[in-house]
Each structure stands twice: as C-alpha cells, then as structure tokens.
Design an enzyme around this catalytic site. Structure first.
Site, short mmCIF file in Angstrom:
data_model
loop_
_atom_site.label_atom_id
_atom_site.label_comp_id
_atom_site.label_asym_id
_atom_site.label_seq_id
_atom_site.Cartn_x
_atom_site.Cartn_y
_atom_site.Cartn_z
N ASN A 1 9.85 -1.23 -2.08
CA ASN A 1 9.28 0.09 -2.32
C ASN A 1 9.50 1.05 -1.15
O ASN A 1 9.00 2.17 -1.17
CB ASN A 1 7.78 -0.02 -2.61
CG ASN A 1 7.50 -0.52 -4.01
OD1 ASN A 1 8.40 -0.52 -4.86
ND2 ASN A 1 6.29 -0.97 -4.26
N ARG B 1 -1.25 0.87 -2.17
CA ARG B 1 -1.70 -0.46 -2.62
C ARG B 1 -0.59 -1.45 -2.94
O ARG B 1 -0.87 -2.60 -3.27
CB ARG B 1 -2.63 -0.35 -3.84
CG ARG B 1 -3.82 0.54 -3.63
CD ARG B 1 -4.84 0.38 -4.73
NE ARG B 1 -4.25 0.51 -6.05
CZ ARG B 1 -4.80 0.01 -7.15
NH1 ARG B 1 -5.94 -0.65 -7.08
NH2 ARG B 1 -4.22 0.19 -8.32
N ASP B 2 0.66 -1.04 -2.85
CA ASP B 2 1.74 -2.00 -3.15
C ASP B 2 2.94 -1.75 -2.24
O ASP B 2 4.08 -1.68 -2.69
CB ASP B 2 2.15 -1.90 -4.62
CG ASP B 2 2.97 -3.12 -5.07
OD1 ASP B 2 2.81 -4.21 -4.47
OD2 ASP B 2 3.78 -2.98 -6.01
N ILE B 3 2.67 -1.63 -0.94
CA ILE B 3 3.75 -1.45 0.03
C ILE B 3 4.47 -2.78 0.20
O ILE B 3 3.86 -3.80 0.51
CB ILE B 3 3.21 -0.97 1.39
CG1 ILE B 3 2.58 0.43 1.24
CG2 ILE B 3 4.31 -0.95 2.44
CD1 ILE B 3 3.56 1.53 0.90
#
Length: 241
Positions: free
Chosen positions: A92, A86-88
């Site tokens: 990251n 959900r936070d690529i």
C-alpha cells in the site's frame, strides 16, 4: 498522461466509503492522487500512475528513512483530518518515478471520531497492530498506523518481516517477541530503540506520528551532515581492494 484505473469486481459500499476518505486527502505529495471517479453506471477510480510498491524491496538506511518519512508525512496529513489508515503495509506504499513514497488504498480507513474498539474489521494479520487483534488493548487510533509503519520500516531495512508465521503472529505481537534489527545487521543498532518503542503492544509506549518524524529527521540530518563533513575533509571513500 498515463494513469491507473481501478474498477471494483463487485461494487459495494466500501467503494463509496474509500472515495469519501480519499477526497479529504487530495493534493498531498505523499498520498496517491485521485484524479477522477464515477459511481454510476460503472464505478471506477482514476489515480496517478506509480512506479511500484515497497513489496519485496529493501533499501539502505538513508533511503529507507527517507521513504518512511514520506509515509509519516502523508499519515500526519490524514491524522490531522481525523483519518486513520489502519492497513499500512508494503503493497500500500507506492513509489513514483522520482522515488517519492505515497500512500494508497484507503478502503479500510475510517474517520477517528467513529472508530470503535471492536476488532471485526478487515486488516492484514502480519501487519496488524496488537489492538486490532485484541480490543482490550484500546481503540484503534494514529498509533495503530505508527505501529504498522514501523513494521514496514523494519522489513525494508534487514529485508524480512518483524513477525513471521501465521498462527504464531498473534502471540508474538502481543508478547513483543521480536528480533532486534542489529542482530541481523550490526549497522542498524541505532534503530533498535525506535523499534522497541514503536512495536510495543502498549500504545502509550509508542511514538506519536510527529515524534517519530522528528526523531527520524534528526537521524537523517546527522548522518548526512557527518557524511558531507567527512567527504569535505578526506574526499570520497577509497574503493575496496
């Protein structure tokens, strides 16, 4: 052995939640290894030391494709375990000393069987999928990660984000107002279709993780085979005059 140690400024339940997710993903070559941790008295995580992130970096087509295939491999492993990142985003995705890409920071990840369609969770606006901005577009699932991966892919090719600005990002994402990569670099024309599908506001139009792996693997194989054949027939390219 050198390692990286992460100590939260303010320990909270998110720290424990990230550990619970990360422990399900151990021993995959495209996920940063969690080597150790503790919760009490002072929470910390020990991770393998990486060389750096994708933030601010650009690559040629072959290298960028290989990196994204690494990321998709790590995500496929997570998705098979029911985990959505959900936070690529570039920061990251880390590279090791050999250039292998690995996914880090699972703090916003959730198990798919408890993910709802609400959008009150933390995310990075510029890399958020449309359904994270408007829950009426459907629940967050593996295609949310696919959308974000393709935003990163786009950024490391022509060297600029797909969507720029802040206030305008919401409208641009929901209306798919994008500049095709071939408009920036004609050599990227064979990627236009991929981005048109991956960045669609409609999840049903996007590739699945496995479909995108197959498409990019075939593209990379075709290019490398063509290069090797040309080299065998004609030798290395001539230097510029």
């Amino acid at each position: 052995m050198l390692v990286a140690i992460k100590v939260p400024i303010v320990p909270d339940k998110d720290f424990v939640k990230e550990l619970a997710v990360w422990l399900q993903l151990k021993n995959h070559p495209n996920i940063v290894k969690l080597l150790g941790y503790d919760i009490n008295p002072r929470p910390y995580k020990v991770m393998e030391l990486m060389k750096g992130s994708l933030h601010g970096k650009t690559f040629d087509k072959d290298t960028a494709t290989r990196i994204i295939l690494d990321v998709l491999s790590g995500l496929k492993h997570a998705h098979e375990k029911g985990i959505i990142h959900r936070d690529i985003k570039p920061s990251n995705i880390l590279l090791d000393a050999n250039g292998r890409a690995k996914i880090s920071d699972w703090g916003t990840a959730k198990f798919s069987d408890i993910i709802t369609s609400t959008n009150n969770e933390a995310f990075t606006l510029i890399y958020a999928a449309p359904e994270q901005l408007d829950p009426q577009l459907g629940p967050i699932d593996e295609k949310t990660d696919v959308y974000q991966v393709c935003e990163v892919f786009y950024e490391i090719l022509p060297g600029r984000p797909v969507f720029q600005g802040y206030v305008e990002v919401y409208s641009k994402k929901l209306n798919m107002q994008i500049t095709l990569p071939s408009s920036i670099d004609p050599d990227l024309k064979d990627y236009d279709k991929i981005f048109l599908k991956c960045l669609s506001p409609k999840k049903e139009d996007r590739y699945s993780t496995e479909e995108l792996i197959s498409i990019l693997s075939n593209k990379q194989y075709t290019r490398l085979t063509t290069k090797n054949t040309a080299y065998a027939l004609f030798g290395p390219p001539l230097p510029p005059l």
